[in-house]
Design a protein around this motif. Structure first.
Motif, PDB file in Angstrom:
ATOM      1  N   LEU A  99     -71.973 -73.390   8.789  1.00  0.00           N
ATOM      2  CA  LEU A  99     -73.219 -73.182   8.066  1.00  0.00           C
ATOM      3  C   LEU A  99     -72.919 -72.419   6.774  1.00  0.00           C
ATOM      4  CD1 LEU A  99     -76.333 -73.126   7.835  1.00  0.00           C
ATOM      5  CD2 LEU A  99     -76.282 -70.990   9.148  1.00  0.00           C
TER       6      LEU A  99
ATOM      7  N   HIS B 260     -85.102 -75.215  11.135  1.00  0.00           N
ATOM      8  CA  HIS B 260     -84.740 -74.808  12.492  1.00  0.00           C
ATOM      9  C   HIS B 260     -84.009 -75.968  13.166  1.00  0.00           C
ATOM     10  CE1 HIS B 260     -87.812 -77.525  14.040  1.00  0.00           C
ATOM     11  NE2 HIS B 260     -88.524 -77.117  12.974  1.00  0.00           N
ATOM     12  N   ASN B 261     -83.554 -75.662  14.345  1.00  0.00           N
ATOM     13  CA  ASN B 261     -82.914 -76.707  15.159  1.00  0.00           C
ATOM     14  C   ASN B 261     -83.580 -76.751  16.537  1.00  0.00           C
ATOM     15  OD1 ASN B 261     -81.996 -74.293  16.107  1.00  0.00           O
ATOM     16  ND2 ASN B 261     -79.842 -74.929  16.318  1.00  0.00           N
TER      17      ASN B 261
ATOM     18  N   LYS C  24     -81.369 -71.433  15.693  1.00  0.00           N
ATOM     19  CA  LYS C  24     -81.396 -70.893  14.333  1.00  0.00           C
ATOM     20  C   LYS C  24     -82.678 -71.342  13.657  1.00  0.00           C
ATOM     21  CE  LYS C  24     -79.148 -74.713  11.907  1.00  0.00           C
ATOM     22  NZ  LYS C  24     -78.089 -75.143  10.989  1.00  0.00           N
TER      23      LYS C  24
ATOM     24  N   LYS D 246     -75.378 -85.097  -9.312  1.00  0.00           N
ATOM     25  CA  LYS D 246     -76.497 -84.426  -8.666  1.00  0.00           C
ATOM     26  C   LYS D 246     -76.019 -83.080  -8.150  1.00  0.00           C
ATOM     27  CE  LYS D 246     -79.894 -84.713  -4.954  1.00  0.00           C
ATOM     28  NZ  LYS D 246     -80.387 -85.475  -3.800  1.00  0.00           N
TER      29      LYS D 246
ATOM     30  N   LEU E  22     -81.955 -69.186   4.042  1.00  0.00           N
ATOM     31  CA  LEU E  22     -81.100 -68.184   4.677  1.00  0.00           C
ATOM     32  C   LEU E  22     -81.550 -68.033   6.122  1.00  0.00           C
ATOM     33  CD1 LEU E  22     -80.871 -65.484   1.861  1.00  0.00           C
ATOM     34  CD2 LEU E  22     -79.356 -67.414   2.319  1.00  0.00           C
ATOM     35  N   TYR E  23     -80.545 -68.084   7.012  1.00  0.00           N
ATOM     36  CA  TYR E  23     -80.859 -68.267   8.419  1.00  0.00           C
ATOM     37  C   TYR E  23     -80.781 -66.990   9.244  1.00  0.00           C
ATOM     38  CZ  TYR E  23     -80.708 -73.319   7.852  1.00  0.00           C
ATOM     39  OH  TYR E  23     -80.963 -74.600   7.473  1.00  0.00           O
TER      40      TYR E  23
ATOM     41  N   GLU F  26     -74.326 -70.691   3.204  1.00  0.00           N
ATOM     42  CA  GLU F  26     -75.527 -70.056   2.692  1.00  0.00           C
ATOM     43  C   GLU F  26     -75.588 -70.240   1.180  1.00  0.00           C
ATOM     44  OE1 GLU F  26     -76.798 -66.509   5.052  1.00  0.00           O
ATOM     45  OE2 GLU F  26     -74.638 -66.215   5.065  1.00  0.00           O
ATOM     46  N   PRO F  27     -76.718 -70.719   0.693  1.00  0.00           N
ATOM     47  CA  PRO F  27     -76.817 -71.095  -0.739  1.00  0.00           C
ATOM     48  C   PRO F  27     -77.038 -69.888  -1.644  1.00  0.00           C
ATOM     49  CG  PRO F  27     -78.863 -71.572   0.377  1.00  0.00           C
ATOM     50  CD  PRO F  27     -77.934 -71.057   1.436  1.00  0.00           C
TER      51      PRO F  27
ATOM     52  N   ASP G 181     -81.303 -80.695  -5.019  1.00  0.00           N
ATOM     53  CA  ASP G 181     -82.490 -81.509  -4.788  1.00  0.00           C
ATOM     54  C   ASP G 181     -83.542 -81.245  -5.861  1.00  0.00           C
ATOM     55  OD1 ASP G 181     -81.287 -82.450  -2.528  1.00  0.00           O
ATOM     56  OD2 ASP G 181     -82.278 -81.023  -1.178  1.00  0.00           O
TER      57      ASP G 181
ATOM     58  N   ASN H  36     -86.590 -81.580  13.906  1.00  0.00           N
ATOM     59  CA  ASN H  36     -86.151 -80.329  13.273  1.00  0.00           C
ATOM     60  C   ASN H  36     -86.863 -80.084  11.948  1.00  0.00           C
ATOM     61  OD1 ASN H  36     -84.262 -79.526  15.249  1.00  0.00           O
ATOM     62  ND2 ASN H  36     -82.754 -80.976  14.427  1.00  0.00           N
ATOM     63  N   ASN H  37     -87.917 -80.812  11.760  1.00  0.00           N
ATOM     64  CA  ASN H  37     -88.636 -80.645  10.501  1.00  0.00           C
ATOM     65  C   ASN H  37     -89.490 -79.376  10.524  1.00  0.00           C
ATOM     66  OD1 ASN H  37     -87.540 -83.027   9.521  1.00  0.00           O
ATOM     67  ND2 ASN H  37     -89.217 -84.273  10.370  1.00  0.00           N
TER      68      ASN H  37
ATOM     69  N   ILE I 173     -72.917 -84.002  -5.356  1.00  0.00           N
ATOM     70  CA  ILE I 173     -71.781 -83.153  -5.004  1.00  0.00           C
ATOM     71  C   ILE I 173     -72.251 -81.767  -4.556  1.00  0.00           C
ATOM     72  CG2 ILE I 173     -71.402 -82.135  -7.290  1.00  0.00           C
ATOM     73  CD1 ILE I 173     -68.588 -83.722  -5.341  1.00  0.00           C
TER      74      ILE I 173
ATOM     75  N   ALA J  59     -82.770 -82.285   8.259  1.00  0.00           N
ATOM     76  CA  ALA J  59     -83.485 -81.214   8.947  1.00  0.00           C
ATOM     77  C   ALA J  59     -82.744 -80.822  10.218  1.00  0.00           C
ATOM     78  CB  ALA J  59     -84.895 -81.687   9.292  1.00  0.00           C
ATOM     79  N   GLY J  60     -82.614 -79.574  10.402  1.00  0.00           N
ATOM     80  CA  GLY J  60     -81.901 -79.069  11.581  1.00  0.00           C
ATOM     81  C   GLY J  60     -80.433 -78.822  11.320  1.00  0.00           C
ATOM     82  N   SER J  61     -79.913 -79.455  10.289  1.00  0.00           N
ATOM     83  CA  SER J  61     -78.503 -79.208   9.945  1.00  0.00           C
ATOM     84  C   SER J  61     -78.363 -79.012   8.440  1.00  0.00           C
ATOM     85  CB  SER J  61     -77.610 -80.359  10.425  1.00  0.00           C
ATOM     86  OG  SER J  61     -78.027 -81.574   9.825  1.00  0.00           O
ATOM     87  N   GLU J  62     -79.373 -78.448   7.858  1.00  0.00           N
ATOM     88  CA  GLU J  62     -79.276 -78.159   6.431  1.00  0.00           C
ATOM     89  C   GLU J  62     -78.122 -77.186   6.178  1.00  0.00           C
ATOM     90  OE1 GLU J  62     -82.123 -77.709   8.158  1.00  0.00           O
ATOM     91  OE2 GLU J  62     -83.863 -78.485   7.074  1.00  0.00           O
TER      92      GLU J  62
ATOM     93  N   VAL K 229     -75.065 -77.448   6.558  1.00  0.00           N
ATOM     94  CA  VAL K 229     -73.997 -77.436   7.552  1.00  0.00           C
ATOM     95  C   VAL K 229     -73.009 -78.542   7.214  1.00  0.00           C
ATOM     96  CG1 VAL K 229     -73.394 -77.776   9.973  1.00  0.00           C
ATOM     97  CG2 VAL K 229     -75.452 -76.492   9.358  1.00  0.00           C
TER      98      VAL K 229
ATOM     99  N   ARG L 144     -76.099 -75.012  -3.244  1.00  0.00           N
ATOM    100  CA  ARG L 144     -77.310 -75.832  -3.186  1.00  0.00           C
ATOM    101  C   ARG L 144     -77.685 -76.089  -1.732  1.00  0.00           C
ATOM    102  NH1 ARG L 144     -76.007 -82.116  -4.263  1.00  0.00           N
ATOM    103  NH2 ARG L 144     -77.891 -82.230  -2.977  1.00  0.00           N
ATOM    104  N   ILE L 145     -78.828 -76.708  -1.583  1.00  0.00           N
ATOM    105  CA  ILE L 145     -79.282 -77.103  -0.255  1.00  0.00           C
ATOM    106  C   ILE L 145     -78.964 -78.587  -0.070  1.00  0.00           C
ATOM    107  CG2 ILE L 145     -81.234 -77.122   1.326  1.00  0.00           C
ATOM    108  CD1 ILE L 145     -80.688 -74.407   0.055  1.00  0.00           C
ATOM    109  N   TRP L 146     -78.532 -78.913   1.103  1.00  0.00           N
ATOM    110  CA  TRP L 146     -78.328 -80.342   1.414  1.00  0.00           C
ATOM    111  C   TRP L 146     -78.440 -80.501   2.928  1.00  0.00           C
ATOM    112  CZ3 TRP L 146     -74.407 -76.976   1.647  1.00  0.00           C
ATOM    113  CH2 TRP L 146     -73.478 -77.109   2.682  1.00  0.00           C
TER     114      TRP L 146
END
Lengths: 249, 847
Positions: B53, A71-72, A130, A172, A39-40, B55-56, A175, A103-104, B20, B43-46, B48, B38-40
């Motif tokens: 954007l 983050h970005n 963000k 799927k 959550l951002y 929210e999971p 993750d 962005n890791n 999916i 990095a930096g654009s999770e 999105v 879910r998250i997908w």
């Protein structure tokens, strides 16, 4: 002997947090320290940002760990600093300033923990910044027993179905999540006190926290079940504790 | 036809291994939430996708149901969805999801649920699987909030734009029309009722009213009448000078006004206010008027000469100023139908009377002779004394008639019958020869008798009162008359007493013929209706493609209903299926003509329009699809055993009770009845399937009504479709599979196909799973429901009955098509189409 560290307190939660500018509706500053790393906080502007936390006049706790999640900030100049006068004249780098290369996950640690009232992270001017979490904490280190080896697995979030034709298909849905079961060795009573002190920040095990696992990876996790203490001697001279952890996404 | 997916998605669903993401867009009034499950992402654009954007916060999903199409009625259930949202974190500026409800109304929030495969980036890769509105929150705890949603189509149920006849907008409206919807119509609708929005007040007479009577007269309700004016009762107009709402009276001041006749009127007679103009409207402008009618007392619509009214289409340039944008009919004279008595009755009836009378009456007769006596004198002259002594019955007493004097006696006039002869007798003594006459002074003879003697004179006929006269003037004599009488011979008048009875029978023969006009009647202000060319396209041809064209093709009508009437946009119309359906309607000349008289349920209306255009309709994720049903269907997708989940196949037959083989349907409605009245359908078509009758006996279907269809060919085609659907039980197959089924939607046609896992294997897996009831690559199934589970897509299908209807009609069928295409070879041709039991144990041999 490999060790793990648990970072269970975020000083942003108990301190006063000030962030430059006004975040987008629905993406408030509280998102920076809600321990929900998906959550951002975000702001649709182009400007530099200071993320400041004031621990207050008393009760300051030590800090040796900074984590910034999802983050970005790639290519942005960043700082992690502390101050005694709210960065008026006392401005001290906790770590060397750096330019973020991706962005890791950002992890910064101190070799010696510092107890300071004011802490901040700065971000150079960028478009639409963000991030999901800024976590400043103190790490409690514990030894992992390998005579009772850790059990390491991943929890899959994939559904498998078999077809009439005999093939299998998968959907799927998310993750994998890391699952780690450790038995940690506390060979002094003070270590047990530390463990219990760390647990005190979890609000009766209701909050996730960071771990530096035995492979030195940092990730947010929570307990599956509560830690089980196994005293090996009287007066807690030696204690083993079984902890079962699952990754938070 | 199956949905067209993006190239990326098409590639992804072909793989059995999908990754999916499902997202939901919640459009509160004031804020939009974009949530995911879910998250997908990198990095930096999770989380999105396409710049948004997510929210999971979605914890779980209920099944997302597209809405089942009833295989018998083609009615469509609304779609539905549900999900649970994490309620322990901040979202949308509130501390929790539930706390948003204090800031934004949580009901009727627009919900769009979509899916995409990880790796997708383009907008077209996002597949909407549901669009609707929040319906309820069945579970709200501190941890989660459950949200249920109903399909977008439910929210349009009550969106049909319409106007009502209300007293505020139309203060002079006919009370009978208050509260009714201003009708709307499509195509060449017949007898569309117009509402009397300014036709003067109508009431009824609450007493009998005699011709010529004025003063206070009772009516049922005079509240809407002006304080003074002119009214009409039956065919008579009269003026009144004042009224009393409290007493419901009008003070009639003058009768027989404006050239009308003063006549009696009965209690209950219709009373109308006389105005200079009378206006009747419907709810929108029309393309043209064809005819205008006024209803008579028998409910018949009587065609009006064009000079009786002025019609305004309501289009720009042809509007009435008081009713812009609405079709309007103006009468300057109250529309009254007076049927006159111009009737000639030609009666050639006769009575053949075979009645006999049994008479038990007794006769009483006065006799053939009667002796009677004088009762008066009618003339005297001179010295006559005691003339009554001549009829006192005493032969000694006498009447003295002096010298040269005269006396005349008469008898009672009582009639006892017809006189033949009367004999006049006189007992007399004379002083010489005296002349004797009757009382009418006609001579009878003379008498000379010195002593009293009886003398007789005879008179033929005469009256019962006829008397006798003696006159001594000629010979200067006197006489003494002692007694007078007469005996009358007569035929008596008979008097019957007692009773008589009739027996036997009488027969009426001949005929009565009525020529000329009908019976007399007067109808004031009867329902006004019109044959219309109704809704017209706009100047851009938005709905038909042709500017200002009549909207009558089914796809054009639906487009107009959805966009113009329900306020949606063209983006909610699926252009692909609409275009295909339009071409089908063009080829078959399908049009519709109907009126909407009461506030419609838009979903039902749309479904009825589609049904009567031989089509299926359904909403897919907020987009309306119109799927026409051709005589021969094309398979959209063939599914083999690798695409259907193990132990997730369920077969069933449609209910035996639904088998029907003999049908009739009415169509071509006249709409003036202002109700959903099947009796107003003017024509009928029938259809029977002889093979089904042979198999099951005659099974009558319900009498159907296709009121929107104006022509027999279209009505027959729709009825034949019903027959085809119901004549045999149909096999239904429910199954689930993976996202390979993503592009299939309700209405699409599938086949099942065998596939071998290993070279040389007998490809029986799917055939066996379908219980051997389905011919691989041959039987076609229509999808009637689609359900999205999280890891599977479930389809409900129904077999087209069987193969397809054309085999029975002896034309062609899918099998033949496949033969032609070289897919099969006929080894031993059968006498097909001649009572063959298709789909069961066919005599065909196919190689």
């Amino acid at each position: 002997m490999a060790k793990i560290k648990l970072y269970t307190q975020n000083i942003l939660e108990d301190g006063t947090v000030t962030v430059t500018g006004t975040p987008d509706t629905g993406f408030p500053e509280s998102r920076l320290y809600d321990r929900a790393i998906s959550l951002y906080w975000k702001d649709t502007v182009t400007e530099a940002k200071n993320f400041i936390v004031d621990q207050g006049a008393t009760g300051n706790v030590a800090v040796d760990f900074l984590a910034i999640e999802k983050h970005n900030f790639n290519s942005e100049d960043m700082q992690w600093q502390w101050s005694t006068d709210n960065f008026s004249s006392s401005i001290n780098d906790a770590v060397t300033d750096w330019t973020q290369g991706d962005n890791n996950q950002i992890i910064k640690t101190l070799s010696t923990a510092l107890t300071k009232r004011y802490w901040r992270t700065t971000l150079s001017s960028m478009e639409n910044p963000k991030c999901s979490e800024i976590f400043m904490s103190y790490g409690y280190e514990f030894k992992v027993r390998f005579d009772s080896p850790p059990r390491l697995s991943d929890l899959s979030n994939t559904q498998w179905n078999q077809t009439v034709g005999g093939l299998e298909r998968s959907t799927k849905l998310g993750d994998n999540r890391r699952v780690r079961n450790y038995s940690i060795l506390l060979d002094t009573s003070s270590e047990l006190d530390n463990f219990r002190a760390a647990m005190d920040y979890l609000d009766d095990y209701s909050k996730p926290f960071y771990i530096k696992d035995h492979e030195s990876d940092y990730w947010m996790c929570r307990f599956q079940g509560t830690p089980q203490e196994n005293p090996m001697t009287d007066e807690n001279a030696i204690t083993t504790i079984d902890i079962n952890l699952i990754e938070m996404l | 036809m199956a949905k067209t997916l993006s190239a990326f998605t098409t590639t992804k669903i072909d793989s059995p291994f999908v990754d999916i993401v499902r997202v939901v867009n919640m459009e509160f009034s004031g804020i939009t939430l974009n949530l995911c499950d879910r998250i997908w992402g990198d990095a930096g654009s999770e989380c999105v996708f396409n710049g948004t954007l997510y929210e999971p916060l979605i914890v779980s999903w209920d099944e997302i149901r597209s809405g089942r199409i009833n295989p018998v009625t083609y009615e469509v259930e609304p779609s539905s969805a549900g999900f649970s949202v994490l309620n322990s974190v901040s979202v949308g500026g509130a501390d929790t999801f539930a706390k948003l409800f204090a800031l934004y109304n949580p009901h009727f929030v627009t919900i769009t649920i979509s899916e995409f495969h990880v790796g997708a980036s383009a907008a077209e890769d996002l597949e909407d699987i549901f669009k609707g509105n929040t319906e309820d929150f069945p579970e709200m705890t501190t941890d989660i909030v459950s949200v249920t949603c109903s399909g977008f189509e439910l929210s349009i149920t009550n969106k049909f734009a319409h106007d009502m006849v209300d007293a505020t907008t139309y203060p002079d409206a006919d009370p009978d029309d208050l509260g009714k919807m201003l009708p709307q119509a499509y195509g060449q609708a017949k007898r569309v009722p117009f509402m009397a929005v300014d036709a003067g007040w109508m009431t009824s007479l609450a007493q009998n009213l005699t011709a010529g009577v004025t003063g206070n007269v009772d009516f049922t309700d005079v509240s809407g009448m002006p304080s003074s004016g002119t009214i009409q009762i039956d065919a008579e107009q009269m003026t009144y000078g004042s009224k009393s709402d409290a007493n419901n009276t009008l003070n009639i001041s003058a009768r027989e006004q404006n050239g009308t006749d003063d006549v009696d009127h009965d209690l209950g007679a219709t009373v109308a206010e006389i105005q200079s103009d009378y206006f009747y409207i419907i709810g929108h402008a029309v393309k043209a008027f064809d005819s205008v009618y006024v209803e008579d007392a028998q409910g018949n619509q009587v065609l009006q000469p064009s000079g009786n009214y002025t019609a305004y289409t309501g289009q720009s340039g042809d509007e009435h100023g008081s009713y812009p944008g609405k079709a309007c009919i103006k009468f300057t004279v109250l529309p009254i139908l007076t049927k006159q008595i111009n009737v000639t009755l030609s009666d050639t009836k006769d009575v053949d009377d075979a009645i006999t009378v049994t008479d038990n009456i007794a006769y009483s007769s006065a006799g053939a002779n009667k002796e009677i006596y004088p009762n008066a004198t009618n003339a005297t002259r001179g010295d006559v004394t005691n003339p009554a002594y001549a009829y006192d019955g005493n032969e000694s007493s006498k009447c003295d008639v002096g010298l040269s004097d005269m006396c005349s006696w008469v008898f009672p006039s009582t009639n006892y019958g017809t006189i033949a002869t009367q004999y006049l007798w006189i007992l007399i003594e004379t002083s010489g020869t005296i002349h004797v006459m009757d009382s009418n002074n006609v001579a009878l003879g003379t008498i000379n008798s010195a002593t009293p003697q009886w003398f007789r004179f005879t008179k033929s006929g005469g009256a019962w009162s006829l008397g006798i006269r003696v006159d001594g003037a000629v010979n200067a004599v006197s006489a003494d008359v002692f007694e007078i009488k007469k005996i009358v011979e007569y035929t008596p008048t008979l008097t019957k007493t007692g009773g008589a009875s009739r027996g036997g029978a009488a027969t009426i023969i001949g005929a009565v013929t009525l020529t000329g006009n009908s019976v007399a009647d007067t109808v004031i202000g009867g329902r006004v209706s019109a044959d219309l060319q109704a809704f017209q396209d706009d100047g851009s041809g938005t709905y038909t493609g042709t500017p200002n064209a009549l909207i009558e093709r089914p796809d054009h009508i639906l487009k107009h209903i959805i966009i113009d009437r329900c306020g949606l946009t063209v983006s909610e119309i699926d252009s692909t299926t609409y275009t295909a359906a339009g071409a089908f309607y063009n080829t078959n000349s399908y049009v519709l003509a109907f009126a909407i008289l009461q506030k419609p349920n838009s979903r039902i209306l749309i479904n009825e329009v589609a049904r009567q255009a031989k089509s299926i309709e359904a909403w897919e994720s907020g987009v309306h699809k119109l799927i026409h049903i051709p005589d021969v269907e094309t398979t959209d997708k063939s599914l083999d055993g690798h695409r259907i989940d193990l132990e997730q196949i369920f077969t069933k037959y449609t209910d035996r009770a639904d088998i029907k083989n003999t049908f009739s349907a009415r169509y071509n409605r006249h709409w003036d009845g202002y109700s959903n009245d099947e009796e107003a359908d003017r024509d009928v078509v029938t259809s029977t399937n002889s093979i089904s009758v042979t198999k099951y006996g005659t099974l009558q279907g319900d009498s159907l009504s296709f009121p929107h269809i104006p022509g027999s060919t279209q009505a027959q085609a729709v009825l034949d479709l019903t027959k085809s659907d119901l004549r045999f039980p149909r096999l239904g197959v429910d199954f689930s599979g993976g996202h390979y089924l993503t592009d299939l939607e309700r209405g699409d046609i599938i086949e099942f196909s065998n596939v071998t896992v290993n070279e040389g294997d007998t490809p029986t897996h799917l055939f066996d799973a379908l219980l051997g009831l389905v011919e691989m690559d041959l039987h076609q199934f229509r999808i009637i429901d689609k359900i999205y589970a999280q890891d599977a897509i479930k389809l409900e299908t129904i077999r087209l009955n069987p193969l397809y209807r054309k085999n029975i009609e002896g034309k062609y069928n899918i099998l033949l098509q496949k033969i032609i295409e070289g897919k099969y070879n006929i080894i031993a041709p059968d006498d097909w189409g001649d009572g063959d039991d298709w789909g069961d144990s066919d005599d065909w041999s196919i190689g």
